[in-house]
Design an enzyme around this catalytic site. Sequence first.
Site, PDB file in Angstrom:
ATOM      1  N   ARG A 171       0.818  -1.412  -0.103  1.00 29.04           N
ATOM      2  CA  ARG A 171      -0.015   0.026   0.089  1.00 29.04           C
ATOM      3  C   ARG A 171       0.864   1.173  -0.075  1.00 29.04           C
ATOM      4  NH1 ARG A 171      -1.573  -3.782   2.867  1.00 29.04           N
ATOM      5  NH2 ARG A 171      -3.497  -4.746   2.309  1.00 29.04           N
TER       6      ARG A 171
ATOM      7  N   GLN B  67       4.737 -11.307   8.003  1.00 31.36           N
ATOM      8  CA  GLN B  67       3.402 -11.405   7.171  1.00 31.36           C
ATOM      9  C   GLN B  67       4.271 -11.415   5.708  1.00 31.36           C
ATOM     10  OE1 GLN B  67       0.330  -8.228   8.122  1.00 31.36           O
ATOM     11  NE2 GLN B  67       2.186  -7.575   9.149  1.00 31.36           N
TER      12      GLN B  67
ATOM     13  N   ASP C  74       8.725 -13.235   1.578  1.00 29.73           N
ATOM     14  CA  ASP C  74      10.030 -13.106   0.990  1.00 29.73           C
ATOM     15  C   ASP C  74      11.308 -13.972   1.472  1.00 29.73           C
ATOM     16  OD1 ASP C  74      11.078 -11.622   3.091  1.00 29.73           O
ATOM     17  OD2 ASP C  74      10.431  -9.724   2.161  1.00 29.73           O
TER      18      ASP C  74
ATOM     19  N   HIS D 121       1.754 -15.619   6.063  1.00 29.97           N
ATOM     20  CA  HIS D 121       1.463 -15.709   4.581  1.00 29.97           C
ATOM     21  C   HIS D 121       2.003 -16.456   3.579  1.00 29.97           C
ATOM     22  CE1 HIS D 121      -0.707 -11.473   5.761  1.00 29.97           C
ATOM     23  NE2 HIS D 121      -1.198 -12.313   6.175  1.00 29.97           N
TER      24      HIS D 121
ATOM     25  N   CYS E 279       1.803 -28.890  -4.663  1.00 26.63           N
ATOM     26  CA  CYS E 279       0.825 -29.461  -5.899  1.00 26.63           C
ATOM     27  C   CYS E 279      -0.397 -29.146  -5.455  1.00 26.63           C
ATOM     28  CB  CYS E 279       1.006 -30.907  -6.081  1.00 26.63           C
ATOM     29  SG  CYS E 279       0.101 -31.362  -7.223  1.00 26.63           S
TER      30      CYS E 279
ATOM     31  N   CYS F  31       2.153 -36.203 -10.007  1.00 24.16           N
ATOM     32  CA  CYS F  31       0.905 -36.465 -10.485  1.00 24.16           C
ATOM     33  C   CYS F  31       0.576 -35.476 -11.661  1.00 24.16           C
ATOM     34  CB  CYS F  31      -0.216 -36.229  -9.315  1.00 24.16           C
ATOM     35  SG  CYS F  31      -0.344 -34.632  -8.670  1.00 24.16           S
TER      36      CYS F  31
END
Length: 247
Positions: A37, A102, A105, A120, A128, A152
């Site tokens: 932001r 949060q 990185d 996060h 997967c 898969c």
Amino acid sequence: MNSDKIKEAAQLIRKAKYAVAFTGAGISVESGIPPFRGENGLWNTTDPIFLEIDFFNKKPFQSWQKIKDIFYDKLGDAKPNMAHLTLAKMEKRSFLETIITQNIDHLHQAAGSKNVYELHGTYKQLVCTECSTEYDLSFADLNYLPPTCYICKGILKPDIVFFNEPIPHFAKKRSFEEAEKADVFIIIGTNAEVLPAARIPEVAKEHGAKIIEINIQPSHYTNTITDVFLEMKATEAMAEIGKLLYL
Ligand code: APR
């Protein structure tokens, strides 16, 4: 004056029995990663729809193209800065127990921090969408999108929390527990706009922690729960605190 407040913050940390840090995008700005932001924020230039889980499930190629461009092509080169490095040294010297972040990185771990809860998720891992196998980023070939599972052939998703996805249960539970235990809680570079993460510093306050906040401008916390506000860049504030702790 900032120098008095820095001394006050360092003194609180020195005396703390259980200090915990809570970080947001602002701590990584000086590593060259834009925040979400504000003036240079990602959401000013990019439609967040590509990070909605429904959009990803319907259009994984489009979503991956954007995610690769914004996160993967940039984060790979980013290096931890003085703020990440000071927090890592604080942990090593037992001035800090845990970091709750949060950020996706991985820069706290790159700086050497061990006890990190990533609310996060992390861009460093892929998962997967069919069989839930997890892959380290180094195993994925992002030249061909979307990357697929070796087992898969399902589509791999970055192991980050998309909009409308829940926070990983373990990281969330441990983060709230750490907030309850903390007697000093250091908030660095976050706007506190996303729940449930935004509640964590409030829980620390409700359980008696002293709140130190570092931000270049006041946040939602500053006039509500913060005890010592350092209106500074994260690298500058943490460098000063590091000196006073003889790190
Ligand atoms: N030093 C300290 N603080 C800084 C610096 C800096 N050099 N640069 C910016 N900041 C502050 C800003 O003033 C702002 O308060 O960092 C904060 C960044 O806020 P946001 O961009 O909103 O990032 P964050 O709070 O981490 O966002 C939370 O929202 O969309 C999401 O999932 C995403 O994890 C993210 C969550």
